[in-house]
Scaffold this motif. Structure first.
Motif, PDB file in Angstrom:
ATOM      1  N   ASN A  51      93.307 -37.665  55.586  1.00  0.00           N
ATOM      2  CA  ASN A  51      93.457 -36.587  56.547  1.00  0.00           C
ATOM      3  C   ASN A  51      92.149 -35.808  56.609  1.00  0.00           C
ATOM      4  O   ASN A  51      91.544 -35.525  55.578  1.00  0.00           O
TER       5      ASN A  51
ATOM      6  N   LYS B 133      91.586 -39.716  64.316  1.00  0.00           N
ATOM      7  CA  LYS B 133      92.591 -40.021  63.300  1.00  0.00           C
ATOM      8  C   LYS B 133      93.778 -40.735  63.929  1.00  0.00           C
ATOM      9  O   LYS B 133      94.213 -40.395  65.028  1.00  0.00           O
TER      10      LYS B 133
ATOM     11  N   LEU C 146      89.868 -42.540  58.796  1.00  0.00           N
ATOM     12  CA  LEU C 146      89.132 -41.746  59.767  1.00  0.00           C
ATOM     13  C   LEU C 146      87.943 -42.511  60.330  1.00  0.00           C
ATOM     14  O   LEU C 146      87.249 -43.224  59.609  1.00  0.00           O
TER      15      LEU C 146
END
Length: 215
Positions: A58, A126, A133
């Motif tokens: 993330n 994303k 990523l």
């Protein structure tokens, strides 16, 4: 000759270095055998993928800025990226103050809405599901007009089960450098620091033994 106990100490340190270095995330090229996703954002001058490819990382933007994923991983050799905002593709909401976005998870467009297009900008895309990523460094100055993007989450480089050949972008995050003309501020990886420390330790032990008459 270095005594056995000191030799064991150095070897143990080397083992620790291997563990530390092996634990560091890395980035890989956007081009490879059977794939090239470097051109999926028109107006980008460089591209990288955070590894491992199935890491599902993330792009955290929780303060302080030094803890941002893009800074802890030194994207494009920089660790002073500032977060501007993001385009949530699924919800069709945009909080970026420099860019407007349109489109869907497979493709769309973006345009620069700020005044100073000589700043250095980066898009981080994303998906999350068995991907990682993908970042694009925009050309400076930013290209005028409406530019296009398309999903980089394709197979290859990513590996998808079933017949799926691509997945949707869920988010496009915008980052910028407040001083793009300054020197690179990338910091040494912990593994590099560990190796440097071990080298200095080894030199110190050898010097100590030579002074004591032990060769």
């Amino acid at each position: 000759m270095i005594t056995k106990i000191h030799l064991n100490f150095v070897l143990a340190g080397l083992g620790l270095f291997a563990v530390v270095a092996g634990s560091q995330a890395a980035t890989i090229s956007c081009t490879g055998q059977g794939y090239d996703i470097s051109g999926n954002v028109l107006g980008a001058s460089d591209c990288l993928i955070l590894s491992p490819l199935s890491g599902e990382a993330n792009d955290s933007t929780s303060p302080p800025a030094s803890s941002y994923t893009v800074n802890t991983e030194s994207f494009f050799g920089q660790n002073t990226w500032q977060f501007d905002g993001k385009f949530e593709v699924t919800e069709q909401t945009n909080s970026s103050s420099y860019f407007n976005f349109s489109g869907n998870g497979q493709s769309g467009g973006y345009g620069f809405t700020g005044m100073n297009n000589s700043m250095q900008f980066m898009f981080v895309l994303k998906d999350g599901n068995n991907t990682n990523l993908v970042a694009y460094l925009l050309s400076t100055p930013v290209l005028a007009g409406t530019n296009t993007y398309s999903t980089p989450f394709t197979s290859p480089p990513f590996s998808f089960s079933g017949a799926s050949s691509s997945k949707d972008i869920s988010r496009i995050s915008v980052y910028y450098l407040s001083d793009p003309g300054g020197p690179s501020t990338g910091v040494p990886e912990p593994g590099t620091i560990a190796m440097l420390g071990l080298g200095l330790l080894g030199m110190g032990l050898i010097s100590r033994h030579r002074k004591g008459g032990q060769y």
